[in-house]
Design a protein around this motif. Structure first.
Motif, mmCIF file in Angstrom:
data_model
loop_
_atom_site.group_PDB
_atom_site.id
_atom_site.type_symbol
_atom_site.label_atom_id
_atom_site.label_comp_id
_atom_site.label_asym_id
_atom_site.label_seq_id
_atom_site.Cartn_x
_atom_site.Cartn_y
_atom_site.Cartn_z
ATOM 1 N N HIS A 87 -8.114 7.446 8.094
ATOM 2 C CA HIS A 87 -8.408 6.804 6.813
ATOM 3 C C HIS A 87 -7.444 5.658 6.541
ATOM 4 N N ASP A 130 -8.304 1.598 6.095
ATOM 5 C CA ASP A 130 -7.871 0.831 4.936
ATOM 6 C C ASP A 130 -7.042 -0.376 5.341
ATOM 7 N N ARG A 156 -1.486 -0.871 -4.359
ATOM 8 C CA ARG A 156 -2.587 0.094 -4.320
ATOM 9 C C ARG A 156 -2.010 1.438 -3.895
ATOM 10 N N VAL A 206 -3.341 11.765 3.196
ATOM 11 C CA VAL A 206 -4.135 10.677 3.765
ATOM 12 C C VAL A 206 -4.150 10.804 5.289
ATOM 13 N N THR A 254 1.220 5.296 0.090
ATOM 14 C CA THR A 254 0.434 6.442 0.529
ATOM 15 C C THR A 254 1.338 7.614 0.840
ATOM 16 N N LEU A 266 0.854 -1.178 0.000
ATOM 17 C CA LEU A 266 0.000 0.000 0.000
ATOM 18 C C LEU A 266 0.894 1.234 0.000
ATOM 19 N N LEU A 319 -2.947 5.216 -2.528
ATOM 20 C CA LEU A 319 -4.012 6.012 -1.912
ATOM 21 C C LEU A 319 -3.938 7.486 -2.266
#
Length: 359
Positions: free
Chosen positions: A138, A142, A128, A134, A102, A100, A130
């Motif tokens: 949040h 996630d 992924r 962020v 971010t 992830l 984001l």
């Protein structure tokens, strides 16, 4: 990182730079498409073309050669080129693991993180992204919903370190390791480890190497932020508006021209004041005066490039000293800033390109 990559010639770089300078989105996307058709790897476009070109965009803004609007327009063109290079069939099936990617809360500079995400995807990870800004809540949501193996956290501004710390700490209860990246974490990722990150990587290939060395990476990080630092930081954050008003009034008294918004120096000086307070707070938070000094280094060059007297910075520190005199850690950082400014009255040397002060 080696920017000499197959297919990325000097002519290609010049053509892409021209697209950025003219905000030619269609031209940049078409150039990216031709490179892919000619067999140039998407990764080489991302790391050998877009990344160094975008670094030059930042340098042009910092030097005053480009306005903020020109920098934003060029960055948008770079983002479109990244999207064009990230073709759906360019990567593998994503069997290496789930990452992830971010950006820290308050961090809107998403391009470095986006390039990281695409390079890791091209190298076989399921990724992924984001995006920017962020909030911790949040991210926590996630993590619990999607359960990635690793969080890759990007931070380009030193002043965002306290917010980045929140995101690192959110990952702990979920037992998800954090690999940090970006100039905001300081030289060699110094402050990434202060915040409790498990790994630091200066660029995308290094991140890939570290992640493959041991997958998933162990939860080895531990925050070294102490209670005294958080209390002093909280005071600065809580009283930011009051301190900013006090600073502006004091500077207006010493430099009457600052009262006239019609002068171009007005905007340049005003732009630095809130960032100066935020950088001071971030330095206090990680208990390292180098954070504040790094911003002062940038600010002197920023003001000088805009024909604004850098002598306003020592005055700003003097004005802040009185209302903050009862906070020893803050006073220590202000004193360190004074010492640096006295040793560098004309700013950093031409070779020094402070990377972390841009708004």
């Amino acid at each position: 990182m080696n920017h000499t990559r197959p297919g990325i010639t000097s002519d290609v770089r010049a053509a892409f730079d021209s697209c950025l300078a003219r905000a030619d989105e269609e031209g940049a996307v078409a150039l990216t498409g031709r490179l892919l058709e000619d067999g140039v790897r998407a990764e080489d476009i991302l790391l050998g073309l877009v990344t160094p070109a975008q670094r030059e965009v930042g340098a042009r803004w910092a030097s005053g050669e480009w306005t903020v609007a020109q920098e934003h327009a060029a960055t948008h063109v770079s983002e479109r080129s990244v999207a064009a290079a990230a073709t759906p069939d360019a990567g593998s099936a994503g069997s290496a693991g789930d990452v992830l990617v971010t950006c820290s809360d308050g961090e809107w500079h998403t391009l470095p993180a986006r390039i990281l995400a695409e390079v890791l995807r091209l190298r076989g990870f399921h990724v992924r992204f984001l995006g920017g800004h962020v909030p911790a809540a949040h991210l926590a949501s996630d993590l619990h919903q999607n359960g990635p193996d690793v969080v890759a956290l990007s931070c380009t501004l030193l002043m965002r370190l306290p917010l980045a710390h929140r995101l690192v700490q959110v990952c702990r209860p979920a037992e998800v390791p954090v690999i940090a990246g970006g100039s905001g974490f300081g030289p060699d990722g110094t402050w990434a480890y202060t915040l409790g990150a498990d790994l630091y990587a200066p660029d995308a290939p290094s991140a890939d190497t570290l992640l493959r060395r041991r997958w998933p990476p162990p939860l080895s990080g531990a925050s070294s932020i102490d209670a005294g630092s958080t209390e002093a930081y909280a005071h600065l954050a809580r009283h930011r508006a009051v301190l900013l008003r006090h600073l502006v009034r004091g500077l207006h008294d010493r430099f009457p021209d600052m009262r006239d918004p019609a002068l171009h120096q007005y905007e340049a000086t005003a732009e630095t004041l809130g960032q100066l307070l935020d950088s001071l707070a971030a330095g206090v938070f990680v208990d390292d005066p180098r954070v504040f000094i790094d911003y002062l280094s940038f600010a002197v060059a920023f003001l000088a490039a805009r024909s604004t007297d850098p002598a306003r910075l020592p005055a700003a520190l003097e004005i802040l000293a009185a209302p903050l005199s009862d906070l020893p850690s803050v006073a220590r950082h202000l004193a360190a800033g004074h010492t640096w400014l006295e040793a560098h009255p004309a700013g950093p040397s031409a070779e020094h390109q402070p990377p972390n002060g841009r708004p």
